[in-house]
Design a protein around this motif. Structure first.
Motif, PDB file in Angstrom:
ATOM      1  N   VAL A 102       0.848  -1.181   0.000  1.00 48.53           N
ATOM      2  CA  VAL A 102       0.000   0.000   0.000  1.00 48.53           C
ATOM      3  C   VAL A 102       0.890   1.240   0.000  1.00 48.53           C
ATOM      4  CG1 VAL A 102      -0.186   0.016   2.529  1.00 48.53           C
ATOM      5  CG2 VAL A 102      -1.924   1.163   1.154  1.00 48.53           C
ATOM      6  N   PRO A 103       0.605   2.259  -0.820  1.00 47.09           N
ATOM      7  CA  PRO A 103       1.420   3.481  -0.834  1.00 47.09           C
ATOM      8  C   PRO A 103       1.364   4.187   0.508  1.00 47.09           C
ATOM      9  CG  PRO A 103       0.019   3.349  -2.781  1.00 47.09           C
ATOM     10  CD  PRO A 103      -0.430   2.281  -1.869  1.00 47.09           C
ATOM     11  N   GLU A 104       2.485   4.801   0.877  1.00 49.03           N
ATOM     12  CA  GLU A 104       2.568   5.404   2.207  1.00 49.03           C
ATOM     13  C   GLU A 104       1.659   6.611   2.374  1.00 49.03           C
ATOM     14  OE1 GLU A 104       6.754   7.698   1.125  1.00 49.03           O
ATOM     15  OE2 GLU A 104       6.384   7.060   3.155  1.00 49.03           O
ATOM     16  N   ASN A 105       1.251   7.237   1.289  1.00 45.65           N
ATOM     17  CA  ASN A 105       0.386   8.408   1.424  1.00 45.65           C
ATOM     18  C   ASN A 105      -1.093   8.055   1.281  1.00 45.65           C
ATOM     19  OD1 ASN A 105       0.422   7.767  -1.247  1.00 45.65           O
ATOM     20  ND2 ASN A 105       0.706   9.845  -2.003  1.00 45.65           N
ATOM     21  N   ALA A 133       4.679   0.985   0.365  1.00 43.05           N
ATOM     22  CA  ALA A 133       5.361   1.437  -0.838  1.00 43.05           C
ATOM     23  C   ALA A 133       5.753   2.907  -0.713  1.00 43.05           C
ATOM     24  CB  ALA A 133       4.469   1.230  -2.060  1.00 43.05           C
ATOM     25  N   ASP A 134       6.934   3.220  -1.238  1.00 43.90           N
ATOM     26  CA  ASP A 134       7.465   4.576  -1.112  1.00 43.90           C
ATOM     27  C   ASP A 134       6.794   5.527  -2.081  1.00 43.90           C
ATOM     28  OD1 ASP A 134      10.250   6.404  -2.121  1.00 43.90           O
ATOM     29  OD2 ASP A 134       9.433   6.507  -0.102  1.00 43.90           O
ATOM     30  N   THR A 135       6.561   6.756  -1.629  1.00 42.29           N
ATOM     31  CA  THR A 135       6.171   7.861  -2.498  1.00 42.29           C
ATOM     32  C   THR A 135       7.184   8.977  -2.305  1.00 42.29           C
ATOM     33  OG1 THR A 135       4.728   8.813  -0.803  1.00 42.29           O
ATOM     34  CG2 THR A 135       3.737   7.270  -2.361  1.00 42.29           C
ATOM     35  N   ASN A 136       7.311   9.833  -3.270  1.00 43.71           N
ATOM     36  CA  ASN A 136       8.337  10.892  -3.216  1.00 43.71           C
ATOM     37  C   ASN A 136       7.840  12.044  -2.344  1.00 43.71           C
ATOM     38  OD1 ASN A 136      10.794  12.039  -3.815  1.00 43.71           O
ATOM     39  ND2 ASN A 136      10.012  13.117  -5.615  1.00 43.71           N
ATOM     40  N   ASP A 184      13.836   8.800   1.009  1.00 46.65           N
ATOM     41  CA  ASP A 184      13.019   7.937   0.157  1.00 46.65           C
ATOM     42  C   ASP A 184      13.887   6.807  -0.407  1.00 46.65           C
ATOM     43  OD1 ASP A 184      10.669   9.394   0.530  1.00 46.65           O
ATOM     44  OD2 ASP A 184      11.290  10.870  -0.963  1.00 46.65           O
ATOM     45  N   CYS A 185      13.292   5.949  -1.209  1.00 49.72           N
ATOM     46  CA  CYS A 185      14.040   4.833  -1.755  1.00 49.72           C
ATOM     47  C   CYS A 185      13.885   4.775  -3.263  1.00 49.72           C
ATOM     48  CB  CYS A 185      13.591   3.502  -1.129  1.00 49.72           C
ATOM     49  SG  CYS A 185      11.908   3.016  -1.572  1.00 49.72           S
TER      50      CYS A 185
END
Length: 566
Positions: free
Chosen positions: A356-359, A443-446, A480-481
């Motif tokens: 799941v995206p972090e935001n 999951a990482d978001t910028n 971030d990654c």
């Protein structure tokens, strides 16, 4: 074919005649079909794609599927026609023995909307069973001085069909001594009894041979027969009598094999062999016959197989006490099987997201769980909870479904992954529980720009430096990654003494190392100001700037000059 979908406003009820049955739908997520039993595999039940408001090809595209319930599936989806079809032969008597209405339930999941549709399918009876007698041959003993008008119980015929297809009537073969009467029992069954119409004489005829025929009301009519041999015995003028007309027992389902449940007792006031009583089951269904045993001499009813409340919680039987002359009495036996907490809750993941995206907003769906406990009452009441102080919660959904959702906005830089343990516990004593483990990656978001460790930088350059000399390494960090953490360095455009800044210095876009492209002269200028930008490769990209001051150091590269006298 008439459309049969209930529109979203749920204002009406539509009745549809389909090829194999009838469909009704009430509410917005409940679909009903009706089909006859004994259909061939692949037979059409209903147009499920249309009733879901979809085209047939959309079933696969939108992830429409039947949610399994832990037993052999009776139905399947035909993705080409968009129909719900049978997955095998459907036998109403096997599925719903004794039930007036046979209703099967299944759940259909639409993956893209994570929505559950309940489907009820009524299986209609057809006349596929003929009446039959458990005992095809029966011997009845009668005293030769039996009074005319005396009644003698005959075997009860069985027909697993219902309604008009079930047992409707009995008929006795023509004879000179007996007639037939049919009693309607309180349980709704028809009990045939033999009526003595003419006095017997053993010396004249010691045995009478009769045929009892049972007929149903189907089209065509089906029949079954039993042969009855009446043996005329010498005088025995008293029939056995039970101490009570009804015997009841309640027993937990986990009793050991051979457990004695109750004792039926009948007495006969006659003396000697005429007073001896033998016990037998007069009426017992197939399930009860496989579970209970009646002692022929003592009247003890005990178990010969394990009891299971979930399979059957109540048994009704009829026992018969008969003396040597054929006189008999009967009594009811009612056995209640009490539930014990012998089944742990079952948890089935019907839908799961592994990342799941972090935001993602609060309330984002992670998994859809179906929780079921086969026990009853408190033993079957289930509580679900999440272990530990995790940022998730369970929300009750449709029926026995629970939604696992986020309780806060997640931050990958703080916690990159979670191991979630969902425990389902029933209210039995002692309680039983089941754990389900779910792994979730964030999951990482910028959401983080590159950051320099210093607010500003300073560097000193001796004049007359060689071109291409390394001056300073400036490295920024991005939490971030992957691509969101890949940093590119650049210099802000500027001019020095009319010349572009890029002609004096350059920076490696990957490493952040600053190089001199010009040999500096302290006597021309002594410092220059540079702005360095670090930019990541996210979408959209984020950046940050830092100021760099370069100071040129003087070297003794000039000899003294005599200005006067010239």
């Amino acid at each position: 074919m008439i459309p049969a979908r209930l529109h979203g406003d749920c204002k009406g009820l539509v009745l549809l005649g389909v090829f194999l049955g009838t469909l009704w739908e009430t509410g917005c997520t409940q679909i009903r079909y009706s089909v006859p039993e004994e259909l061939e595999k692949g037979s059409r039940v209903g147009d499920i794609s249309r009733d879901l408001g979809l085209e047939p090809q959309q079933l696969a595209e939108r992830g429409v599927r039947i949610v399994p319930r832990g037993r052999t599936q009776l139905f399947a989806l035909n993705p080409r026609s968009g129909s719900l079809v049978t997955a095998g032969r459907i036998d109403r008597e096997e599925l719903c023995m004794g039930a007036v209405k046979c209703q099967l339930n299944l759940d259909i999941l639409m993956e893209d909307k994570v929505k559950i549709y309940g489907v009820e399918i009524e299986v209609r009876d057809i006349n596929d069973n003929a009446p039959y007698f458990r005992e095809s041959e029966l011997e009845i003993k009668m005293s030769e001085n039996a009074a005319t008008g005396m009644l003698f119980p005959l075997p009860h015929a069985w027909d697993p069909d219902i309604g008009k297809n079930s047992l409707q009537s009995y008929e006795l073969s023509p004879n000179t001594h007996f007639s037939l009467v049919v009693q309607n029992g309180a349980d709704g069954n028809k009990y045939p009894e033999l009526v003595l119409e003419r006095a017997l004489d053993r010396e004249e005829k010691a045995a009478h041979h009769l045929v009892l025929t049972a007929s149903d009301g189907g089209d065509p009519v089906r029949t079954g027969t039993a042969r009855i041999r009446v043996m005329v015995m010498d005088v025995n003028d008293n029939a056995p009598a039970f101490a009570q007309s009804e015997y009841r027992a309640s027993v937990p389902e986990n009793v050991a094999l051979g457990t004695q449940l109750l004792v039926v007792n009948a007495t006969d006031p006659d003396e000697g062999v005429n007073g001896e009583v033998r016990y037998s089951f007069r009426y017992v269904d197939d399930k009860a016959a496989q579970v209970f045993k009646l002692d022929y001499n003592l009247g003890i009813i005990s178990t010969i197989a394990e009891l299971d409340h979930e399979e059957s919680g109540f048994y009704q039987m009829e026992v018969q006490a008969m003396d040597n002359a054929g006189y008999s009495a009967r009594a009811k036996v009612l056995i209640t099987v009490l539930d014990v907490n012998d089944n742990a809750p079952e948890v089935v993941l019907t839908s799961l997201t592994s990342s799941v995206p972090e935001n993602s907003p609060r309330g984002t769906l992670i998994a859809l769980l179906n929780v079921n406990d086969q026990d009853s009452e408190e033993n079957g009441q289930v509580i679900c909870f999440i272990h530990g102080n995790l940022p998730f919660k369970l929300e009750k959904s449709y029926g026995n479904y629970y939604s696992l959702v986020t309780d806060i906005v997640l931050d990958r830089e703080q916690v990159p992954s979670y191991n979630i343990t969902v425990t389902a516990t029933d209210r039995g004593t002692p309680p039983l529980s089941t754990e389900t483990h779910i792994s979730l990656n964030v999951a990482d978001t910028n959401d983080n720009p590159p950051v320099f460790p210093q607010a500003s930088y300073s560097a000193y350059i001796p004049e007359n430096n060689p071109r291409g000399a390394s001056l300073l390494c400036m490295t920024a960090h991005d939490p971030d990654c992957a691509e969101n953490a890949q940093i590119t360095y650049s210099l802000a455009e500027d001019t020095i003494q009319g010349a572009p800044l890029s002609s004096y210095v350059s920076i490696n876009s990957d490493t952040g190392v600053l190089y001199a492209l010009h040999s500096f002269d302290y006597e021309q200028f002594r410092d220059l100001q540079v702005k360095v930008m670090a930019r990541d490769n996210g979408d959209p990209p984020l950046s940050s700037n830092v100021s760099l001051s370069l100071f040129v150091l003087d070297q003794n590269d000039n000899a003294p000059e005599i200005l006067y006298p010239a």
